[in-house]
Motif scaffolding. Structure first.
Motif, PDB file in Angstrom:
ATOM      1  N   ILE A 150    -102.705  25.274 -75.552  1.00 60.50           N
ATOM      2  CA  ILE A 150    -102.187  24.171 -76.346  1.00 60.50           C
ATOM      3  C   ILE A 150    -101.809  23.067 -75.380  1.00 60.50           C
ATOM      4  O   ILE A 150    -101.281  23.319 -74.292  1.00 60.50           O
ATOM      5  CB  ILE A 150    -100.968  24.606 -77.183  1.00 60.50           C
ATOM      6  N   PHE A 170    -105.442  22.098 -79.633  1.00 60.64           N
ATOM      7  CA  PHE A 170    -105.581  23.525 -79.351  1.00 60.64           C
ATOM      8  C   PHE A 170    -107.015  23.755 -78.884  1.00 60.64           C
ATOM      9  O   PHE A 170    -107.956  23.267 -79.511  1.00 60.64           O
ATOM     10  CB  PHE A 170    -105.297  24.367 -80.595  1.00 60.64           C
ATOM     11  N   TYR A 215    -100.786  20.836 -70.546  1.00 61.39           N
ATOM     12  CA  TYR A 215    -101.306  21.942 -71.344  1.00 61.39           C
ATOM     13  C   TYR A 215    -100.854  23.259 -70.726  1.00 61.39           C
ATOM     14  O   TYR A 215    -100.551  23.353 -69.536  1.00 61.39           O
ATOM     15  CB  TYR A 215    -102.833  21.903 -71.478  1.00 61.39           C
TER      16      TYR A 215
END
Length: 1024
Positions: free
Chosen positions: A1018, A986, A255
């Motif tokens: 994200i 997200f 991420y």
């Protein structure tokens, strides 16, 4: 009663004779066989109990998931398959013919109903339905939803009764955890952290959340008593992910997120600062004897008008130029930036029936939201378990961590930016940094601190677990655990000449090294036996030792010829000083016995006794015994299809037990010496004097806890929950008792005083929609209320204002900024107004000054008017979590709240309004603006009288902690790239907070320092 005992005994005897009866009939009977697999993994499941309903025939699946039931007469049968952690399945109408074996494969789905979960209870596991203590559990899926550098922070708001708050917002900062309140005045209030059965001496902060399978929190005395003295403040059990039999599986989790400050301090802007500084120079209090006020326009002293004549005597030349040119500097914006956080993890798991392995590596990087602050962590973990022989299993794991936290000036960097005048510039016309934006001797450019102030924490850690288990007899097993924990820490500090601390002259550097080696050795003997359907026994015996050695050294140097060497060449200092070293050791020896007994699958009993011996305490007081007992009664059993209206499961439980606390520094019972300097004929000499008074009677701090609770399920498990009420009484508190000065000592550590914690906890899980049009929607709610109070102090005192302790009030922690406090101060009563001039004079005050409450009504303001204003303990805390899944898409949300507590805004208390420093923009009093909020600025008063009475505010808040939207890619779209699974998501972390307080963060109680920020990221998880 006698008849009942005879009946139970006969049933037990019949159960033991059943195998022989079945064997004699096998020639004319048939059987059933099959393989049990998991719905999600399609892998075989070992240890599943398959029962022929209506009989006592029960078998267990083998490592290949296969079960076989023989000796069945011809006919139709119903089977029930059940296992801890899975939803029971009933198979109807399985035909059996004489001489034949019918096939019936069964697929089990992971259980979502709370009462069927498996939980770790310390030195073993139990089904949630069999637990008699207060235990909270958080699964891996919930932990992974929160992208954080600290694993324990991921369970915030997930377990009722566990209060987790941030201690700061610098990269790599930790959290404070309190389980069911605070007990001790001097000893530690932190819970014990245990990873895979081994206590973690270095804390849990180095763990990667992606490596965690589950976290359990043991809260009551029955649950924590197995850890004795170390469980007084609760126990956090962490279970790591392990390998599974089957093909090798690789996963990649990643991420990237950006972080932006969400709450800033609203300081005076350029115009507001100019107006406030002029007013500070207009104040008549600024008049020296026989002289006029400095701010004078047209010969009018203290004129409310603005004129160049007055400005020239009020402002620095740099400030006048800024006002003339219309330039100003937002120092907060200058030292802030957009932060980021990125994590990449690769995991590989696999194995066969005899050997399983798991390997993972993680790289995490966080760039702070203020300049010169960041955090970098590299981590690798290896786990292996294998079947060495049919009855012998061995395994182990090792965790390797290297982290570097760069803090620069820390929270002081942001505080410096808040106080600097906006009427100045950070760079000159050539683009060079201006170290002194104004001639003020106490102010500097905060960017200079960011560039020339280093505070680096380097940490290397090796944590291992090794075990070997042997099945001695059916149900009887021996296991040995060994867990070394080795931590090396180095703190390097360098403060250059161009910093606020040195004001352009001199520099200094310091190195502090700390080395901690801790090891635990456990010897466990367990016995598990089921006697038919009547008795179930799970017994554990333990002998354990733990030893810890700590070594530390430090060196400091001043006045380096060159600053590029920072703290890495202390020998280059003109003055090398503060050379010191320390070593300390302590050990713990323990014996423990625990019995879990179940009668008729309805009545539950847990008996635990632990004996701990601590080297930290005095001879004759080193050992203490900590017993506990817990009872459970399964009123309604879901597994037996019992129900009462909408109620389909109900278990009542209660427990009582004692735990101890010995978390004081080693050698406190023996006294100590302090180095001192003497003068011999003008020449210095060094020696030692008594430094602390020994106390050979120092013994254990003990906590006795009673807990009553219930676990329930409604509407076929659609609504499940737990409710607990508890009271914990702590006595023989380890605390410092003040001594008379003529003794030569200021205090002595003794067992005096008592505290009490009383509370209630509620946790609910509701399945709102379960498959309606493909929608699955679950909601979780927690509620906790804890009352903490001091019951008694030393020598029968009712109050100890010096430490902030009062009988009937919560515990104050005077030496910690991040812990709980009781606020004892003057009560702010506004500002003296012109109409109150006569009354103000009677108290020695003037209009425009701070007014406080005359609490004792004696017509005077003095220390006797201080009162208890409030405390930082919330009246209640709660959380709400929700998750909705629909055809590969998922949405989750979590909100937390703390209500009814008071915070202290140190920026408001420190807002001098002297015209020298900037600060929070307040509505200050002037003759033409009779504000009741803040006093009149005064250039000669940098510490306004009763200024500390300001800044106490209600800290209640509701915080949206996490919002996540995810999508799982259908497997048919992944075959071309060779992937098995993929999910993209997200996340918004801490996007909003709703509160009336003006502090930067009421959760961390921070009135100043690095502000709270939101994270937008994200990420993706990919399996191969």
């Amino acid at each position: 009663m006698k008849r009942r005992l005879i009946t139970v005994s006969l049933l037990s005897a019949c159960a033991l004779l059943l195998p022989a009866t079945r064997a004699s009939a096998q020639g004319t009977t048939g059987g059933i066989t099959g393989v049990i697999t998991g719905v999600e993994s399609n892998q075989p499941i070992q240890g599943v109990r398959v029962t022929v309903l209506g009989t006592q025939l029960t078998v267990t699946s083998n490592p290949q998931g296969r079960y076989t039931i023989a000796g069945l007469a011809a006919g139709m049968y119903r089977l029930r398959a059940s296992a801890i952690g899975y939803t029971p399945v009933i198979v109807d109408s399985v035909p059996v013919r004489a001489g034949q074996v019918a096939n019936a494969d069964i697929a089990l789905r992971h259980q979502t109903v709370e009462l069927e979960k498996v939980v770790v209870v310390g030195y073993g596991t139990l089904a949630k339905r069999d637990v008699t203590g207060a235990v909270g559990s958080v699964a891996a899926e919930q932990i992974k939803q929160i992208p954080t550098t600290n694993a324990i922070e991921a369970i915030k708001g997930r377990v009722a009764g566990v209060d987790i708050t941030s201690t700061g917002y610098k990269p790599g900062d930790g959290v404070r955890v309190r389980v069911r309140g605070q007990r001790s005045l001097k000893a530690s209030n932190d819970p014990l952290y245990v990873l895979d059965g081994i206590p973690m001496a270095g804390g849990i902060g180095d763990l990667n959340p992606g490596d965690i399978q589950s976290i359990e929190v043991l809260k009551d005395a029955s649950a924590t008593a197995i850890y004795g003295s170390r469980g007084a403040n609760g126990v956090v059990l962490v279970t790591s992910k392990k390998g599974q039999a089957g093909a090798m599986r690789s996963t990649f989790d990643t991420y990237y997120g950006i972080q932006d400050i969400t709450r800033r301090v609203e300081v005076f802007d350029a115009q507001g600062y100019a107006d406030y500084k002029r007013e500070a120079y207009r104040n008549p209090n600024s008049v020296a004897a026989g002289k006029q006020p400095i701010y004078t326009c047209g010969g009018v002293a203290g004129s409310p008008e603005t004129c160049p004549e007055g400005d020239a005597l009020t402002f620095y030349t740099e400030e006048l130029n800024a006002m003339k040119n219309g330039t100003f500097t937002d120092w907060q914006d200058l030292i802030s930036r957009r932060g980021s956080q990125v994590s990449n993890q690769v995991s590989v798991t696999g194995g066969n029936e005899r050997n399983q392995y798991a390997v993972s590596g993680n790289l995490l990087k966080q760039i702070g939201v203020t300049q010169a602050q960041d955090y970098d962590r590299k981590q690798m973990r290896v786990n292996y378990e294998g079947q060495a022989r049919d009855r012998i299993r061995v395994g182990g794991s090792v965790l390797l961590v290297r982290s570097l936290q760069r803090l620069s000036r820390g929270d002081g960097l942001y505080s410096e930016a808040i106080a600097d005048t906006p009427l100045s510039v950070p760079y000159d016309s050539a683009g060079n940094l201006v170290f002194k934006p104004t001639p003020d001797a106490q102010r500097d450019n905060p960017l200079a601190d960011a560039n020339n102030w280093l505070n680096d924490n380097l940490r290397n850690r090796v944590f291992g677990t090794l075990f070997a288990s042997v099945d001695l007899l059916p149900g009887l097993a021996y296991r040995a655990n060994f867990g070394p924990d080795l931590t090396f820490e180095r703190n390097g500090q360098f403060i250059g000449a161009q910093t606020q601390a040195n004001q352009g002259a001199g520099n200094q550097a310091e190195i502090r090294n700390r080395r901690t080696f801790d090891y635990t050795l456990d010897n466990l003997l367990t016995y598990k036996r089921e006697l038919g359907r009547i008795h179930k026994i799970d017994a554990t015996l333990l002998y354990s030792i733990e030893k810890q050695t700590f070594e530390g050294d430090s060196t400091r140097g001043q006045n380096f010829v060159y600053e590029s060497g920072i703290y890495e060449n202390l020998g280059g200092a003109a003055n090398v000083e503060r050379i010191g070293s320390v070593i300390s050791q302590w050990a713990l020896q323990s014996y423990m016995a625990r019995l879990n007994y179940t009668l008729l699958d309805k009545y539950l009993l847990t008996l635990t006794t632990r004996v701990d011996g601590s080297s930290r305490l005095a001879e004759g007081n080193k050992y203490a015994t900590f017993p506990s007992v817990a009872l459970g009664y399964r009123v309604l059993d879901e597994n037996a299809n019992q129900r009462f209206g909408p109620l389909n499961s109900l278990k009542l439980r209660g427990s009582y037990g004692t735990t101890g606390n010995t978390s004081v520094d080693p050698y406190q019972t023996q006294g100590g010496l302090t180095r001192t300097a003497y003068s011999y004929g003008g020449a210095p000499g060094f020696g030692y004097r008594p430094g602390s008074l020994p106390n050979p009677a120092l013994s254990w701090e003990k906590t006795a806890t009673v807990d009553v609770g219930l676990d329930f399920g409604l509407f076929d498990g659609r609504l499940t929950g737990t409710v607990d009420g508890y009271r914990a009484n702590t006595k023989d508190l380890l605390m410092d008792r003040q001594l008379l000065l003529w003794t030569g000592y200021s205090s002595i550590t003794q067992n005096v005083g008592a505290t009490r914690n009383t509370g209630i906890e509620v946790a609910l899980t509701g399945i709102t929609l379960d498959g309606w049009h493909g929608i699955h929607w679950t909601n979780d709610v927690t509620f906790s209320k804890n009352k903490n109070e001091i019951v008694s102090l030393s020598n029968g005192q009712l109050a100890d204002p010096g430490n902030g302790w009062w009988v009937g009030q919560p515990i104050n922690n005077p030496n910690s900024n991040s812990d709980n406090h009781v606020w004892y101060d003057y009560k702010f009563d506004g500002i003296w107004q012109t109409a109150d001039s006569a009354q103000a004079r009677s108290f020695g005050r003037k209009p425009g000054e701070i007014r406080i409450v005359d609490a004792n009504g004696d017509g005077k303001f003095n220390a006797s008017d201080k009162v208890i204003l409030g405390n930082t303990y919330p009246k209640w805390t709660g959380s709400f979590s929700s998750r909705l899944d629909y055809r590969g898409f998922d949405v989750s949300l979590q909100a937390i709240t703390r209500q009814g507590f008071m915070v202290r805004n140190d920026l408001q208390r420190g807002n001098t309004l002297a015209g020298r420093y900037n600060g929070p923009a307040v509505n200050f009093w002037t003759p033409s603006n009779p504000s009741n909020e803040a006093p009149r600025p005064d250039k000669n008063t940098e510490n306004p009288v009763f200024g500390d009475a300001r800044g106490y505010e209600d800290g209640s808040f509701v915080k949206i902690r996490n919002i996540t939207v995810g999508a799982t890619i259908p497997p048919r779209l992944l075959t071309r790239v060779g992937a098995q699974s993929a999910r993209i998501y997200f996340t918004a972390q801490d996007p909003w907070m709703f509160t009336n307080t003006s502090v930067l963060d009421p959760e961390g109680q921070t009135g100043n320092g690095v502000p709270i920020f939101r994270t937008l990221l994200i990420g993706g998880s990919f399996g191969f």
